[in-house]
Design a protein around this motif. Structure first.
Motif: not given
Lengths: 396, 316, 293
Positions: B290-295, C83-87, C92-94, C99-105
């Motif tokens: 998601m960070i590097y290739r959000p697509q 995790a969130y700042r680069p996005l 919003r889906i990304a 967020a789901i990834g962080l939760s599982l992590f």
């Protein structure tokens, strides 16, 4: 600027990924470090839930089985060969259990220990039947694990070392009606497990046969921590006895909350209660006047049980619960069968398992019946000021 | 005229390729060259492909984040087992019934929830998925939490393979049609596409129902291979597994979803020994991608013969 | 009537816990429009930090709570940075998938490090007293949870309405670009929001540890989801809304178990969420805003 920071982050995250893989390998290599004799080892599959919903049961049973295997190997192994436990995670799902079994069969295991839940054992069953390799389930309690309900035939390669649901539910109903003189009972069961529902169903049946009435039937699900609402409701109906078949994670806070609400009626349950956490969560006072059916007590003074509890504590720095004891017995039972068969051929081990008589495990003396269930004594354990004391012993 | 014969040739070669692949594996299976462990992996792979491709239609192409896909899989699985095992009807009716039931469930869930946007939709679908599971747990007809054990094994390699191919074909063709363009326009800009006269809710529901039907198909095949189904199998972690595949492959790339599904299946097999570590790695995949290739890795690009031709032609 | 009053007490104390978790959800959502799925798991981490602070360092419950709050505030800030700042400018889906990834992590790294089994909060950390008033039983820990939830909400409300940081937060939440033009550091404000939100979650985690006495790596999932429902119910982004939503959820669940069918309690909770989202997606207290094009 942004891209440079991104690159740094990428490096960091990539490193985390690599590290985590290494950490995983670190965990995985433990099993390979077991002392390996010069002769070929006997591979034994340990297919248990190490992640997912019932990971804590699976890892406790695994700990018990691994302890047994180490003890056996330290004592010279079996038939002069060392056992090799191949641990695999079935993720608490039936399809993974099947896939893991297939992979283990590919590694030429002579038998499989686990999985824990009836559902996961069912997933594993077709593979074991196809390949004619025995499976010993530590804690799968549903009646249909070893018997095909459609045809009524015993599944030739599936065995277990635990009670089945009807036995425990019936036992507690008899105890409540006869010993505690209860006329009315409330059932508050773990409805997210077949175990809780199974015990509840057989309790209800027997209790009604004994002339009692069930005045409330409620349910909770695995992971619940707040039971006040339903308990308040049960309190309103004022039963003589409350049956709470479930696992200790939920039962311990449940009993505590019941006592905090001034519910003084006796509370009963099954072997899922057996854990040192019961005492540390609920406290000695709340546990007074509670009873559960079990095959063993970690407070037992029997020398074999004491030795097991000591060894388990020394190795893992925690008290063994019922799952650990059952996992231990699974491995010991397998060794007994290998000795009896005087062979590591899966078919011969299966035949020996079916003929096990008076095998003494830490969960009691057992004989395997024609439906591959163990016939063993049951006990009703009562908590008295925090200590588990045997209230009634019931011989089969 | 020449053009037409060329496209015919293309079509024919594709069909031959697909049949060849099928026959090859079929031969290997019947000759006993594939051990049981790989047979199961092959099954999971086909089921995962169906799930990933169908979820990609909703999450990738339509841009609506659904976290309830496991719920539709459950509906398909249960409906078909009731048909084949309780009523003793043939497998094909079970398959159709399973898909239909999942499609209806998709419609019932989709019509109200698809008016919601983004994260609200995600939560609402997650909630519906969980409700489906809780309801199944409390129906005694299907044995509640214990689930149905001893399901007849009817799923074969031919069913799996052709079901996966059918899923891909239907979705690829849908996306190449005018419906597909409308669906993509919703992802790109919902308000604008609505202004262009596109019935956005209608198209979203269409994509959702088709996705749900194929999730149901995957459920049917799953139930008739893995011997037992229980509500717990279809919890939201299962939906997350599917999401990992879609995200990894690329939100909006069918070939990406197929590749990711195959990759994740093998990764799961390889990580069998490493317990909880598997989930840690999955979660890192989600975050890093998601960070590097959000697509997603493939983005919206597709692998096609053109891509291969370009690589082949190389320096041109 | 007696039973009903007891159920009210049960419901309010359960609601206080949901409200505490919901506060953090709502703060983060209010400012960056992101459902921080990992919020429940930060609560879990907070519970573990509190647990180790009590068992290993031998601190009392108040210190343990402070340690957990500081640790989680830092964790929240780091999470946001990595995790969130680069996005922030992607879809919003990304952000939601991250967020789901962080939760599982967070869940599974805890399982890997500490094992999946539950840990028992030492009972001595917070000795329980039962007060029996007119046939009702009230516990001192119920009062403790209720009072701290209300107190924390008041402090939060003060920070947001009266302090400079709070004004900056409101400005960023209204219009990020305009806030930048006014000389507000958006990055810093968002960091502070995450720090406060995560600290609140940590406080809730320690309280759950005290209240239910057991903690495990997956304990954050269900309360996290329920608290999210509570935040949506009250109107996500609104502090008093989260508070009221939490109490409504707690009472509702209690009444369903108490007077309806306990088996369908979770289904009802999610059902409420769906109904709210469909009828009034902005929640009970939210204002309807037009969609920006």
């Amino acid at each position: 600027m942004i891209t440079r920071r991104n690159k740094k982050l990428a490096l960091l995250l990539a490193m985390m990924l690599i590290l985590s893989i290494f950490a995983g390998c670190g965990g995985g290599t433990e099993e390979e470090q077991q002392p390996v004799g010069e002769k070929a080892t006997i591979p034994v599959g340990i297919n248990v839930e190490l992640s997912g919903a019932v990971a804590s049961y699976g890892s406790n049973a695994r700990d018990g089985a691994v302890l047994a295997i180490e003890e056996i190997n330290a004592a010279g192994g079996v038939l002069g060969q060392q056992l090799e436990g191949l641990q695999r995670d079935c993720k608490s799902t039936a399809d993974e259990a099947m896939s893991v079994s297939a992979a283990l069969v590919g590694e030429n295991i002579v038998a499989q220990l686990g999985p824990l839940t009836s559902g996961d054992v069912a997933g594993s069953t077709p593979i074991m039947m196809d390949n004619k390799i025995p499976l010993i389930a530590p804690a799968a309690t549903a009646a249909n694990v070893t018997v095909d309900e459609k045809t009524g035939e015993t599944r030739a390669y599936i065995f277990r070392v635990c009670f089945i649901d009807p036995f425990q539910g019936t036992l507690m109903a008899q105890f409540a009606a006869d010993n505690l003189k209860a006329k009315t009972a409330a059932i508050y069961a773990d409805t997210s497990s077949d175990y809780g529902k199974g015990l509840a169903a057989y309790f209800k049946q027997t209790f009604i046969e004994k002339g009692g009435t069930i005045i409330a039937e409620e349910g909770f699900v695995s992971g619940d921590r707040d039971f006040n609402a339903t308990l308040t409701k049960i309190k309103g109906s004022n039963p003589d006895f409350i049956y709470v078949p479930g696992y200790y994670q939920e039962v311990a806070p449940l009993i505590k909350q019941a006592r905090e609400l001034n519910i003084t009626a006796p509370i009963g349950g099954g072997d899922g209660w057996d854990s040192p956490d019961m005492l540390s969560v609920a406290g000695a006072e709340a546990l007074n006047n509670t009873f559960f059916t079990n095959h063993y007590s970690s407070q037992d003074t029997d020398p074999q049980v004491v030795a097991f509890v000591e060894a388990f504590k020394a190795k893992y720095d925690k008290e063994p619960d019922a799952f650990a004891a059952l996992g231990y017995d699974c491995a010991q039972l397998l060794v007994q069968a290998i000795k009896d068969a005087n062979s590591t051929d899966p078919q011969k081990i299966t035949d020996a398992l079916a003929n096990i008589k008076d095998f003494v495990g830490v969960t009691g003396k057992m004989t395997i019946d024609e439906q591959h269930n163990p016939i063993k004594a049951g006990v009703v354990i009562e908590f008295k000021d925090g200590a588990q004391t045997v209230n009634t012993r019931i011989q089969p | 005229m020449q053009e037409k014969s060329k496209s015919w040739l293309k079509f024919l070669s594709e069909v031959i390729l697909l049949v060849l692949l099928f026959t090859l594996v079929q031969y290997a299976l019947s000759a006993g060259l594939v051990n049981q462990s790989y047979q199961i992996t092959l099954t999971s792979m086909c089921i995962n492909v169906i799930l990933a491709v169908s979820l990609n239609l909703i999450n990738g192409f339509t841009g609506q984040l659904s976290l309830g896909h496991a719920g539709f899989m459950a509906v398909g699985a249960y409906a078909s087992v009731i048909i084949t095992n309780f009523m003793d009807l043939p497998f094909i009716i079970g398959i159709l019934g399973g898909c239909l039931a999942a499609g209806i469930a998709g419609f019932v869930v989709g019509v109200p929830t698809l008016r919601l946007k983004g994260d609200y939709l995600a939560i609402a679908t997650l909630a519906f998925g969980e409700i489906i599971r809780v309801v199944l747990q409390n129906i005694d007809y299907v044995n509640g939490p214990a689930g149905i054990v001893g399901i007849t094994k009817l799923t074969t390699w031919s069913w799996l393979y052709w079901a996966a191919i059918l899923t891909i074909l239907v979705i690829v063709n849908l996306m190449n049609s005018s419906y597909g363009r409308a669906i993509v326009s919703i992802r790109e800009d919902e308000v604008a596409s609505e202004l262009m006269g596109i019935n956005t809710t209608g198209y979203k529901v269409l994509a959702f129902v088709i996705g749900a039907m194929f999730a149901g198909l995957a459920g049917v095949l799953y139930a008739h291979y893995f011997y037992i189904i229980k509500p717990e199998t279809f919890n939201f972690l299962k939906s997350f597994d599917m999401l990992v595949m879609v995200v990894l492959g690329g939100l909006g790339s069918t070939t990406g979803a197929v590749i990711a599904a195959i990759f994740i299946t093998f990764l799961t097999l390889a990580l069998q020994k490493y317990a909880a570590m598997r989930m840690v790695i999955y979660s890192l995949i989600l975050i890093i991608v998601m960070i590097y290739r959000p697509q997603g890795l493939m983005g919206t690009k597709e692998l096609s013969r053109k891509t291969f031709a370009r690589i082949w032609g190389g320096k041109k | 009537m007696l039973e009903f009053s007891q159920q009210m007490i049960n419901g309010l104390s359960l609601g206080a816990i949901y409200a505490l978790i919901a506060l953090g959800y709502t703060m983060v959502y209010g400012i960056i429009k992101l459902i921080n799925f990992a919020h429940g798991d930060i609560m879990m981490v907070g519970a573990y930090v509190g647990f180790f602070s009590i068992t290993l360092l031998g601190t009392n419950i108040v210190v343990a709570m402070l340690v957990a709050m500081i640790f989680c505030a830092a964790l929240g800030v780091i999470m946001e940075k990595i995790a969130y700042r680069p996005l922030r400018n992607s879809t919003r889906i990304a952000a939601l998938i991250t967020a789901i990834g962080l939760s599982l992590f967070l869940e599974y790294i805890t399982v890997v490090i500490l094992g999946p089994a539950q840990k028992v909060f030492p009972a001595s950390a917070f000795p329980v007293k039962v007060y029996n008033i007119a046939g009702l039983s009230i516990l001192n820990k119920q009062i403790f949870v209720f009072v701290s939830a209300v107190l924390l909400m008041l402090i939060l409300q003060y920070i947001i309405k009266r302090t400079k940081t709070g004004k900056a937060m409101r400005a960023v939440s209204l219009d990020q670009e305009a806030a930048v033009l006014m000389g507000i550091s958006v990055d810093r404000t968002i960091s502070i929001t995450f720090a406060i939100g995560s600290a609140l979650a940590a406080a809730a985690g320690v309280m759950i540890g005290v209240y239910y006495q057991t903690i495990n790596p997956l304990m954050g999932i269900i309360p996290g989801l329920k608290a999210f429902v509570a935040a949506v119910l009250g109107g996500i982004g609104l502090i008093p809304g989260a508070m009221v939503g939490g109490f409504v959820m707690g009472l509702l669940e209690t009444m369903v178990s108490g007077y309806g069918n306990s088996l369908y309690r979770d289904a009802v909770a999610f059902g409420v969420l769906i109904i709210i989202l469909l009828i009034k997606p902005t929640g009970l207290f939210g204002k309807n805003t037009g969609e920006k094009v």
